[in-house]
Design a protein around this motif. Sequence first.
Motif, PDB file in Angstrom:
ATOM      1  N   SER A  42       0.851  -1.371  -0.128  1.00 45.48           N
ATOM      2  CA  SER A  42      -0.004   0.013   0.039  1.00 45.48           C
ATOM      3  C   SER A  42       0.913   1.263   0.026  1.00 45.48           C
ATOM      4  O   SER A  42       0.465   2.317  -0.597  1.00 45.48           O
ATOM      5  N   LYS A  43       1.844   1.185   0.706  1.00 38.85           N
ATOM      6  CA  LYS A  43       3.022   2.453   0.666  1.00 38.85           C
ATOM      7  C   LYS A  43       3.643   2.495  -0.691  1.00 38.85           C
ATOM      8  O   LYS A  43       3.881   3.792  -1.333  1.00 38.85           O
ATOM      9  N   VAL A  44       4.035   1.253  -1.078  1.00 39.84           N
ATOM     10  CA  VAL A  44       4.726   1.466  -2.436  1.00 39.84           C
ATOM     11  C   VAL A  44       3.669   1.844  -3.703  1.00 39.84           C
ATOM     12  O   VAL A  44       4.149   2.625  -4.431  1.00 39.84           O
ATOM     13  N   LYS A  45       2.653   1.640  -3.668  1.00 39.96           N
ATOM     14  CA  LYS A  45       1.704   2.024  -4.736  1.00 39.96           C
ATOM     15  C   LYS A  45       1.578   3.567  -4.574  1.00 39.96           C
ATOM     16  O   LYS A  45       1.147   4.216  -5.681  1.00 39.96           O
ATOM     17  N   ASN A  46       1.860   4.216  -3.372  1.00 36.14           N
ATOM     18  CA  ASN A  46       1.656   5.611  -3.235  1.00 36.14           C
ATOM     19  C   ASN A  46       3.128   6.344  -3.399  1.00 36.14           C
ATOM     20  O   ASN A  46       3.338   7.400  -3.108  1.00 36.14           O
ATOM     21  N   GLY A  47       4.135   5.527  -3.902  1.00 31.49           N
ATOM     22  CA  GLY A  47       5.216   6.174  -4.066  1.00 31.49           C
ATOM     23  C   GLY A  47       5.998   6.620  -2.723  1.00 31.49           C
ATOM     24  O   GLY A  47       6.911   7.590  -2.965  1.00 31.49           O
ATOM     25  N   ALA A  48       5.879   5.686  -1.870  1.00 29.30           N
ATOM     26  CA  ALA A  48       6.504   6.265  -0.575  1.00 29.30           C
ATOM     27  C   ALA A  48       7.881   6.093  -0.379  1.00 29.30           C
ATOM     28  O   ALA A  48       8.593   5.098  -0.676  1.00 29.30           O
ATOM     29  N   VAL A  49       8.566   7.257   0.316  1.00 28.99           N
ATOM     30  CA  VAL A  49      10.086   6.758   0.724  1.00 28.99           C
ATOM     31  C   VAL A  49      10.058   6.230   1.964  1.00 28.99           C
ATOM     32  O   VAL A  49       9.409   6.357   2.843  1.00 28.99           O
ATOM     33  N   MET A  50      10.955   5.229   2.015  1.00 26.96           N
ATOM     34  CA  MET A  50      11.027   4.162   3.182  1.00 26.96           C
ATOM     35  C   MET A  50      12.150   3.940   3.786  1.00 26.96           C
ATOM     36  O   MET A  50      13.397   4.132   3.071  1.00 26.96           O
ATOM     37  N   GLU A  51      12.340   3.513   5.056  1.00 30.85           N
ATOM     38  CA  GLU A  51      13.549   3.272   5.612  1.00 30.85           C
ATOM     39  C   GLU A  51      14.205   2.061   4.957  1.00 30.85           C
ATOM     40  O   GLU A  51      13.524   1.236   4.302  1.00 30.85           O
ATOM     41  N   ILE A  52      15.534   1.796   4.620  1.00 29.86           N
ATOM     42  CA  ILE A  52      16.180   0.676   4.042  1.00 29.86           C
ATOM     43  C   ILE A  52      15.735  -0.655   4.855  1.00 29.86           C
ATOM     44  O   ILE A  52      16.048  -0.524   6.224  1.00 29.86           O
ATOM     45  N   PRO A  53      15.257  -1.482   4.547  1.00 26.05           N
ATOM     46  CA  PRO A  53      15.008  -2.858   5.132  1.00 26.05           C
ATOM     47  C   PRO A  53      16.066  -3.681   5.396  1.00 26.05           C
ATOM     48  O   PRO A  53      17.451  -3.320   4.895  1.00 26.05           O
ATOM     49  N   GLU A  54      16.306  -4.266   6.520  1.00 25.73           N
ATOM     50  CA  GLU A  54      17.478  -4.815   7.206  1.00 25.73           C
ATOM     51  C   GLU A  54      17.978  -5.872   6.242  1.00 25.73           C
ATOM     52  O   GLU A  54      19.491  -5.827   6.246  1.00 25.73           O
ATOM     53  N   ASP A  55      17.023  -6.474   5.425  1.00 24.75           N
ATOM     54  CA  ASP A  55      17.935  -7.488   4.653  1.00 24.75           C
ATOM     55  C   ASP A  55      18.145  -7.024   3.018  1.00 24.75           C
ATOM     56  O   ASP A  55      18.376  -7.610   2.160  1.00 24.75           O
ATOM     57  N   TRP A  56      18.323  -5.729   2.939  1.00 27.80           N
ATOM     58  CA  TRP A  56      18.440  -5.002   1.717  1.00 27.80           C
ATOM     59  C   TRP A  56      19.819  -5.225   1.230  1.00 27.80           C
ATOM     60  O   TRP A  56      20.820  -5.328   2.038  1.00 27.80           O
ATOM     61  N   ASN A  57      19.827  -5.698  -0.089  1.00 26.32           N
ATOM     62  CA  ASN A  57      21.023  -6.375  -0.620  1.00 26.32           C
ATOM     63  C   ASN A  57      21.707  -5.823  -2.082  1.00 26.32           C
ATOM     64  O   ASN A  57      22.168  -6.247  -2.707  1.00 26.32           O
ATOM     65  N   ALA A  58      21.097  -4.422  -2.139  1.00 25.15           N
ATOM     66  CA  ALA A  58      21.101  -3.881  -3.572  1.00 25.15           C
ATOM     67  C   ALA A  58      22.309  -2.579  -3.239  1.00 25.15           C
ATOM     68  O   ALA A  58      22.308  -1.909  -2.470  1.00 25.15           O
ATOM     69  N   GLY A  59      23.016  -2.517  -4.233  1.00 27.83           N
ATOM     70  CA  GLY A  59      24.114  -1.549  -4.119  1.00 27.83           C
ATOM     71  C   GLY A  59      23.437  -0.113  -4.543  1.00 27.83           C
ATOM     72  O   GLY A  59      22.272  -0.008  -4.693  1.00 27.83           O
ATOM     73  N   PRO A  60      24.465   0.851  -4.408  1.00 26.64           N
ATOM     74  CA  PRO A  60      23.874   2.331  -4.641  1.00 26.64           C
ATOM     75  C   PRO A  60      23.099   2.622  -5.979  1.00 26.64           C
ATOM     76  O   PRO A  60      22.398   3.566  -6.100  1.00 26.64           O
ATOM     77  N   LYS A  61      23.749   1.974  -6.970  1.00 26.35           N
ATOM     78  CA  LYS A  61      22.997   2.008  -8.309  1.00 26.35           C
ATOM     79  C   LYS A  61      22.158   0.853  -8.756  1.00 26.35           C
ATOM     80  O   LYS A  61      21.714   0.943  -9.901  1.00 26.35           O
ATOM     81  N   GLU A  62      22.057  -0.106  -7.944  1.00 26.76           N
ATOM     82  CA  GLU A  62      21.189  -1.198  -8.378  1.00 26.76           C
ATOM     83  C   GLU A  62      19.734  -0.857  -8.377  1.00 26.76           C
ATOM     84  O   GLU A  62      19.169  -0.173  -7.301  1.00 26.76           O
ATOM     85  N   LEU A  63      18.923  -1.449  -9.219  1.00 25.68           N
ATOM     86  CA  LEU A  63      17.535  -1.060  -9.049  1.00 25.68           C
ATOM     87  C   LEU A  63      16.851  -2.539  -8.542  1.00 25.68           C
ATOM     88  O   LEU A  63      17.288  -3.506  -8.944  1.00 25.68           O
ATOM     89  N   VAL A  64      15.710  -2.294  -7.656  1.00 25.16           N
ATOM     90  CA  VAL A  64      14.990  -3.387  -7.073  1.00 25.16           C
ATOM     91  C   VAL A  64      13.422  -3.495  -7.290  1.00 25.16           C
ATOM     92  O   VAL A  64      12.925  -2.367  -7.385  1.00 25.16           O
ATOM     93  N   VAL A  65      12.904  -4.382  -8.163  1.00 26.83           N
ATOM     94  CA  VAL A  65      11.636  -4.447  -8.292  1.00 26.83           C
ATOM     95  C   VAL A  65      10.749  -4.949  -7.144  1.00 26.83           C
ATOM     96  O   VAL A  65      11.139  -6.204  -6.483  1.00 26.83           O
ATOM     97  N   PHE A  66       9.981  -4.382  -6.614  1.00 25.78           N
ATOM     98  CA  PHE A  66       8.706  -4.792  -5.375  1.00 25.78           C
ATOM     99  C   PHE A  66       7.927  -5.481  -5.995  1.00 25.78           C
ATOM    100  O   PHE A  66       6.829  -4.880  -7.035  1.00 25.78           O
ATOM    101  N   ILE A  67       7.747  -6.834  -5.696  1.00 25.08           N
ATOM    102  CA  ILE A  67       6.647  -7.759  -6.251  1.00 25.08           C
ATOM    103  C   ILE A  67       5.418  -8.030  -5.085  1.00 25.08           C
ATOM    104  O   ILE A  67       5.946  -8.254  -3.924  1.00 25.08           O
TER     105      ILE A  67
END
Length: 305
Positions: A252-277
Motif C-alpha cells: 500500500s505504501k509502494v503504490k503511493n510512491g512512499a520513501v521508506m527506511e532501508i529494510p534490514e535485509d536490503w542487498n542492492a548497491g547504490p546504483k542497483e534497481l530493485v523490483v517490488f513484487i
Amino acid sequence: MNGILPLWKEAGMTSHDCVFKVRKILRMKKVGHTGTLDPDVDGVLPICLGRATKVAEYITDSGKSYRAEVKIGVSTTTEDASGEAVEAKQVFQPFEIEKLNRILSGFTGDIQQTPPIYSAVKVDGKRLYEYARKGIEVERPTRIVRIHHIALHEESVRLEDDTCTFTIDVSCGKGTYIRTLAVMIGEALGYPAHMSKLTRTSSAGMTQKDCLTLSQLADLAQDESSVQNRLLPIESGVSQLKKRIINDKVASKVKNGAVMEIPEDWNAGPKELVVFIHENRALAIYHLHPSKEGLIKPVKVLWTD
C-alpha cells in the motif's frame, strides 16, 4: 491492453514504422518500442502496450543477441551495406577458422567503441547522422561496451568477389554497435570491412519463437483476447532486475510512491534497481535514496491501484 508484444520486425521498416502500424492495427495510442533497429535490420523488437510503456527503458537497457554477416575487404561510409564503398583491399583466400576464432575471442568483455558517424548518438544536442548528412566533421565520443559472447556461426567462411564473408553470433550489452564491431574485426585482420547483414535474435530474453509479425498481429486483432493471450506480462520487461517480495502493508505504501527506511535485509548497491513484487505483480522499482542516507525511494511506480 497492457503487456509486451514481441514483434518480429521485417527489413525495410523503421522501429517507428512498426509502432505506427501496431497503433493502427490495435486501435490504441499508448504504444512504444524498446530501442531503434535500423531499417535494413530484421529481428526481435519488443513493443510495449498500455502500462507496459513504463518499463520500455529497462527492456532497452537489457542484453541483446544478434546474428551478423561480416564482409572483409570493403569498408563503407555507414559501416553497413547501405553505405557507399570507401576503401577496398583484395582478399585472395578465405581466412582460417582457427584464426577467426582467435581474433573473435579478443573482443569478449569490455571493449572501446567509437559510434558510427551515421548513428543516432547525440553530440551537442544533435544526432551524429545530422552532422554526417551536412558533411560536418565532429568528434565522436568513445565509450565502453560489453560483449558477453561472440563466436563464428558454424563454418560460414566463404570467398566471393575478392572479399571474405562470414557470420558471427554476438550477445552484448546496451550501446553496442554491431556494424562498428564488424569494422573492428576487419582492422584486427588487417582489412577494411563492414557489416553486410544483421538480425536481432533476442532482446530481454525474447526470441523469434515468442514473436508475431505485423500480418499475424493483424489477423489476431479481430479478437482482442487472442492478442492479449500472446502478450508477455509487464514483469518480463524487468526480469533482469533484482526482486523483492513485499506484504500487503508495504504494498500500500509502494503504490503511493512512499520513501521508506532501508529494510534490514536490503542487498542492492547504490546504483542497483530493485523490483517490488506483490501477488506476482511488479508494483514499483526502488533504489537507495541518492541524497538521504538510510532511505530508499521509488524510481518508477508501475501500479497505483
